[in-house]
Structures are given as structure tokens and as C-alpha cells.
Design a protein around this motif. Structure first.
Motif, PDB file in Angstrom:
ATOM      1  N   ASN A 260       0.868  -1.206  -0.014  1.00  0.00           N
ATOM      2  CA  ASN A 260       0.049  -0.163   0.089  1.00  0.00           C
ATOM      3  C   ASN A 260       0.988   1.460   0.022  1.00  0.00           C
ATOM      4  N   ARG A 263       2.137   1.774  -3.448  1.00  0.00           N
ATOM      5  CA  ARG A 263       1.252   2.411  -4.313  1.00  0.00           C
ATOM      6  C   ARG A 263       1.076   3.923  -4.132  1.00  0.00           C
ATOM      7  N   PHE A 264       1.402   4.246  -2.714  1.00  0.00           N
ATOM      8  CA  PHE A 264       1.061   5.577  -2.324  1.00  0.00           C
ATOM      9  C   PHE A 264       2.221   6.438  -2.608  1.00  0.00           C
ATOM     10  N   MET A 408      -7.142   5.769  -0.838  1.00  0.00           N
ATOM     11  CA  MET A 408      -6.722   5.761  -2.193  1.00  0.00           C
ATOM     12  C   MET A 408      -7.777   5.543  -3.311  1.00  0.00           C
ATOM     13  N   GLU A 413      -4.166   8.489  -5.392  1.00  0.00           N
ATOM     14  CA  GLU A 413      -3.351   8.592  -4.505  1.00  0.00           C
ATOM     15  C   GLU A 413      -2.571  10.009  -4.373  1.00  0.00           C
ATOM     16  N   ARG A 417      -2.385  12.430  -1.178  1.00  0.00           N
ATOM     17  CA  ARG A 417      -0.700  12.843  -0.896  1.00  0.00           C
ATOM     18  C   ARG A 417      -0.698  14.353  -0.792  1.00  0.00           C
TER      19      ARG A 417
END
Length: 584
Positions: A260, A263-264, A408, A413, A417
Motif C-alpha cells: 500500500n 502504491r502511495f 486511495m 493517490e 498525498r
RNA sequence: GCGCCCGUAGCUCAGCUGGAUAGAGCACCAGCCUCCGGAGCUGGGUGUCGGAGGUUCGAAUCCUCUCGGGCGUACCA
């Protein structure tokens, strides 16, 4: 690596941070002060004033030196200005304003030279050597492997990874690290919880233990255990059985967290296992060293660390009366390990639930004899998800947690962020889910991305009408690197005289120093502010001036401005690990 | 009780380690596309910077006190 004092850092900044332009003015100013028999202050302040009418740069030296010189600030400033105006090495128009500020309006030749310098610096805009290669370790998130990552971890991940990127750009050698608490009571409980769910899956009945983990993910872990392993582990005595299930569960959780985070946009240089410390002699060595330090005593059969020596609220237990080490002792061993690995500085990013631990951790560092500035702890505050104007209730026990993965899925994403980075880390963050979901002009991320896409579009368009600049960093980007036209000379760039153009140039030229100051203040959120302001200035420039037009030289100068803006925006977005789209 | 964090425009927040008349976004109103991307731009008004003292040429920013809100205060991790 020796201790770096505040003075050292300042000197470094002066060498690496300021543009040549600024240094030129600074030198002229210092020399003028000496002419007037005045000792220049250790650090002459020379900054861009908020109000553009006050010029490009402004200094307060007269205000600082007024007392020592026996003159009132305005009179002193007048004398300094007079002298400066007689010189020809300043590169700027000088005047006196307000209570005694000395304002500089940089000649257009200076502005264009600064822009050209920025365009020549290569692909990595903003790189400097403020860190001088100092080894810094940045530990962040370090969530227990007993459940999915929550939103506070997500915020810490965005914060930590961005700060790491910024420090790295500023010449620090950064190692990012995730500390995995894969030992101790919580892991036993996780193992017992998984075992209970497995038993349940097989038709038996076994309650999840007191204080155990209830979430659905525990069932999923149980279901994923290969049958043969499950049979073998169930046959073990309770303690060993829990340990076996726990070990399996930890690996599953760490994999999931790692996935995860990747992916972030967050990758770590190292995942450090607490079990690694227990498996070696590290824990007992830390204990021995503390005992030798004399800051340790025994009471009620337990071993205490005298952290009150350094203003902790109470002394802390290192070894329980049953002989088992506490998490705190493991943490002592961990930080000792960090020190042994030779980091000049260690930055721990902790969640709000750990702020009570700062004192004791600092006390440990002191007891080990590490320098006062060696350990730095940053607290990233809590996150409230807001939906429909109301806080989303999150209960850990009921398993009603919003996870990073769900967030997400929900908003993407990049949006996640950006939202985590928008606020100062010490402030509580209200994360507006409704706004985050909206892909419109109300959402600030798209404002910045749109500016970037628009620039790319202009560059494409310009190329197709024969207007192109050599821009090596665009190789392979899909945008035309325009190999035939060199960068315009400074003289050509001097034609960028419109207010929007000048402001754009100044914001761009300010970028390296801005990043450095933000990194040193540990405040990555400033990147969002900067990006939005830069995007705004660019949009204004776009509406006021045309890039592609009859006057080819002017068009090239403006195209150069587009390239510079594109590079800086790309850098800022890259630091935040947010995609810079060529079209959207 | 003690400790840490936060109080800035109606709402969400900036304010780059002390600077000049405290700024954005959202929300509200009015304009701007034969022209490089209108997810844009331009105008329009808002503040006892929670409060009181102090430090100095100068304070939203630093110090003390104080009032609100949040979090923490385990021989858990």
C-alpha cells in the motif's frame, strides 16, 4: 561527521543558497557599510518583500545598526543609500523607504541573468549542497504490523517521504526507514486472534482473546494459511502456537503495508525488524551500557531508567519485574543501533499518540552520550476525515477504520498525498472527503496540475509553429526537446519586463532557497503553498502575454520562461511524488 | 494535576524562524473565449491574528501569565 553548529549551517546557506544576484548586492552592501565605518551584522538580511512596490529585495541593516551608529534608522539608511547609489557594482536601483528599509530594484539584466542561470542548472532544479553529504536517517510511519495502515499513518507517509526527498535534494544523504514492531505482546495477541478465527473457520468455537484484534483482515489472514501449516501450528502448545500464527500474520501485514505504501508513492531504504534486535545481543548490550552509565536502578524487582534526570515526568521501566524487557528498552537498543550505523542525525516522525515519549527518548540519547541535536522527533498530528460537513466516526475496536487503501480507492493517490501535505504537520488536519473526490477547479491539486499541463501544451504548440528551445531534460518525455535552438542569451531574456513576467522569474529564482528553508524547517507543506502560488502567477502570465507570436526573439524569451516554470513545477510535484501530467 | 499541539476573514487554512497596508482557497456578486488548454483570468469585502502584559526601531511570529479546543500521561506497543 562532527556536530554542526547553527553558524556552520548559516554559512553554508550563504554559499549555496543565494543566487549570484543576491550575493552581488550583499557584497556591495557590506562594502558600503565598511566605508561608513560600520561593522556589518553577522547575517545581513536581504529578502524579497511581500509587497512588490518595495522592490525585488529589501534589507533591514539600517534598522539593525541604528542604535550602534547613534543615528536614527532613517538617517542612517539615507547615508547608506547615498553611498550605494554612487557605486556601479550593485546591479540594482536603490532607494530608501518606510522606517529605514533599503530597497533594491534589480536591473533587468540581473533578472534575466538569474533566469538563465536557473535554466542552465540542468535537470535538477533546486539541488544544493546545504547538507554537505551529512548522513541523516528518517524514520516514519513504523505502524505496528497488527492491522492495516490508517489515515494518520498515511499522513506520516506523505510527510516523511516528501521530507526525505527534499533533504536529499539539499545535499543530505538520507536513509528512510520503517521500524517493524514484530515482537512482543501485541504480536502474541495478533497470533492468538488469528488462531481463534482459524478455529472458527473450521467450525470450532474460540473467542478472540481479551484485547485481541477483531477486524475482518484477521479472518482473511486466517483463511490464507496453507492447510498443512495450520494443522501443524494448531497442534503446538498454546504459546508456541500463538507465536507461529503471529509470525505468519506479521509477514502478511508487512507485505500488505509495504504494498500500500508503494502504491502511495512511498518506498523505504530499509525495513528494520525489532526481532532483529532481540535475535542479537543488541537489547542486552543496550541494557548493559545503560547500567554502566549509572542512570539505572532497581525497584520492586524491575529495572528503571532515571529519565527524570532530563525532565521526563517519571522514570521508565526497562525490564519488568518478571524479567521481560519493555518496548522502551528495545527502542533504546534500536536507537543505539542507529547511532552505531553512523548517522549524523536521526529524525523520528511519530504519531500524536507518541508525543509523551519524546522526553524519555531524548533522555536515552543523553544517557548514551549522543549530542543534543542528534535525535529530532517530529509529531504528525491527527487526521479527521470530514464528509457532509461532519467528522467520520472511526472506531478501532469496531473495525470501522478508514484505511490508506480505502482512501486511495476513494480519492486517488495524488489527491490524498496533496491533501495530507497541505497542512502544517503539527496541526490537526480536517480531510474533506467531498472536496477531495471532486475533480474540479475547487480542488487545489488540479489547479497545480492544470498549470503544468497547460505549459506542456504551449511547448508542444510552440514547437509545431517552429518555436523551440534546446531542453535536454525533455528527452524521452514525449515533449519536443527542440534540439535545434539554444537557450536565449541573457540579453534576449531582458525583454521579459512585464510585471507578470518579472514576478514569475523571481518566484522561480527563489525556488532553491525556498526548498532548502522548508527542508531545514521540516515543513514539506510549504511546497503546496509554493506550487499554488507559482501556478497562479503562471496563469496570470499566460493570460497577459502571448508566447507564440510574431516577434520571434520575444517569443523565445517567453518560451524559456515556460520551460523554467515547467521544470520548477515538475520538481515540486516530484518531491511530493505527485504526477505532473502533460495533458489532462 | 502535569506535558505536548492548535486558536488568524462566515468555513478550511497560508503567512518561508521579527519587517512595511496580515494573505489564499471555498462560498457570494459582476465581467472576460473569431486568439498558445475557461480545470483559467480580472474586479468587488471582510479581521479586537483567543485575551492581557513584556522584550525593541518593529510582534500573528519571541518570553510570561491567562482563556478556549484537542491529545497524551502503563512493569501496552
Amino acid at each position: 561527521m562532527g556536530r554542526r553548529t547553527g553558524r556552520d549551517v548559516r554559512d553554508l546557506r550563504r554559499v549555496s543558497g543565494g543566487s549570484e544576484l543576491k550575493e552581488q548586492i550583499r557584497a556591495a552592501l557590506e562594502s558600503t557599510l565598511r566605508d561608513l565605518q560600520l561593522e556589518p551584522p553577522a547575517q545581513i538580511q536581504l529578502d524579497a518583500p511581500r509587497d512588490k512596490r518595495h522592490g525585488d529585495l529589501s534589507s533591514n541593516v539600517a534598522l539593525i545598526l541604528a542604535r550602534a551608529s547613534g543615528l536614527n534608522p532613517r538617517a542612517l539608511a539615507a547615508r547608506i543609500v547615498e553611498r550605494l547609489q554612487e557605486r556601479d557594482d550593485c546591479g540594482a536601483d536603490v532607494d530608501l523607504a518606510g522606517p529605514g528599509f533599503i530597497n533594491f530594484r534589480v536591473h533587468s539584466s540581473g533578472v534575466s541573468a538569474a533566469l538563465r542561470e536557473l535554466l542552465r542548472t540542468g535537470v535538477e532544479v533546486g539541488r544544493c549542497d546545504a547538507g554537505a553529504g551529512a548522513r541523516v536517517q528518517l524514520e516514519f510511519v513504523s505502524a505496528n504490523p497488527t492491522g492495516p495502515l490508517n489515515v494518520v499513518s498515511a499522513r506520516a507517509a506523505a510527510y516523511g517521504s516528501t521530507l526525505a526527498a527534499m533533504l536529499s535534494l539539499c545535499g543530505y544523504e538520507v536513509q528512510s526507514e520503517f521500524y517493524v514492531n514484530d515482537a512482543g505482546r501485541q504480536i502474541e495477541l495478533l497470533g492468538a486472534s488469528v488462531r481463534a478465527r482459524l478455529t472458527e473457520l473450521r467450525g470450532g468455537a474460540q473467542p478472540v482473546p481479551e484485547g485481541g484484534y477483531q477486524g475482518d483482515y484477521v479472518r482473511e489472514i486466517a483463511a490464507a494459511i496453507p492447510g498443512a501449516d495450520a494443522d501443524a501450528w494448531l497442534a503446538l502448545p498454546d504459546a508456541e502456537s500463538d507465536a507461529a500464527f503471529g509470525a505468519f500474520a506479521v509477514e502478511r501485514m508487512v507485505d500488505s503495508q509495504r504494498g500500500n505504501l508503494a502504491r502511495f508513492g512511498v518506498r523505504y531504504d530499509r525495513w528494520f525488524r525489532e526481532s532483529e534486535l532481540h535475535g542479537s545481543d543488541a537489547v542486552s548490550e543496550a541494557r548493559d551500557e545503560l547500567e554502566r552509565s549509572g542512570y539505572v536502578y532497581e525497584r520492586d524487582g524491575a529495572l528503571f531508567f532515571r529519565s527524570t534526570t532530563w525532565n521526563d515526568a517519571k522514570d521508565r521501566v526497562l525490564v519488568r519485574s518478571d524479567g521481560t524487557p519493555t518496548y522502551f528498552l528495545a527502542d533504546a537498543a534500536y536507537h543505539r543501533n542507529k547511532h552505531d550505523r553512523g548517522f549524523a542525525k536521526v529524525i523520528n516522525v511519530w504519531g500524536p499518540d507518541h508525543h509523551g515519549h519524546i522526553q524519555r527518548m531524548q533522555a536515552l540519547a543523553r544517557a548514551f552520550g549522543y549530542p543534543e541535536e542528534w535525535l529530532e522527533v517530529v509529531i504528525v498530528q491527527q487526521v479527521n476525515l470530514v464528509e457532509g460537513g461532519e467528522k467520520v466516526k472511526m472506531s478501532k475496536r469496531a473495525g470501522q477504520l478508514i484505511t490508506l487503501a480505502e482512501l486511495m480507492d476513494e480519492v486517488g493517490e495524488d489527491v490524498a498525498r496533496y491533501f495530507f501535505l497541505m497542512r502544517q504537520h503539527a496541526s490537526h488536519l480536517d480531510f474533506d472527503l467531498d472536496l477531495a473526490r471532486r475533480q474540479s477547479d475547487e480542488n487545489p491539486v488540479y489547479y497545480v496540475k492544470y498549470a503544468y499541463a497547460r505549459i506542456c501544451s504551449i511547448i508542444r504548440k510552440a514547437a509545431s509553429s517552429g518555436l523551440r528551445l534546446r531542453a535536454p531534460e525533455l528527452e524521452g518525455s514525449g515533449l519536443d526537446p527542440g534540439a535545434d535552438a539554444p537557450l536565449p542569451q541573457a540579453a534576449a531574456l531582458e525583454r521579459l519586463e512585464e510585471p507578470a513576467e518579472r514576478e514569475l522569474v523571481q518566484q522561480l529564482v527563489d525556488y532553491p532557497g525556498f526548498v532548502r528553508r522548508a527542508a531545514e524547517a521540516r515543513e514539506p507543506h510549504r511546497l503546496t503553498t509554493y506550487s499554488e502560488e507559482l501556478a497562479r502567477t503562471f496563469h496570470r502570465f499566460y493570460h497577459e502575454q502571448r508566447v507564440i507570436q510574431e516577434d520571434r526573439d520575444l517569443g523565445l524569451a517567453r518560451l524559456a520562461l515556460c520551460h523554467a516554470t515547467r521544470r520548477v513545477l515538475a520538481s515540486a510535484l516530484h518531491l511530493m511524488a505527485i504526477e505532473a501530467p502533460q495533458s489532462m
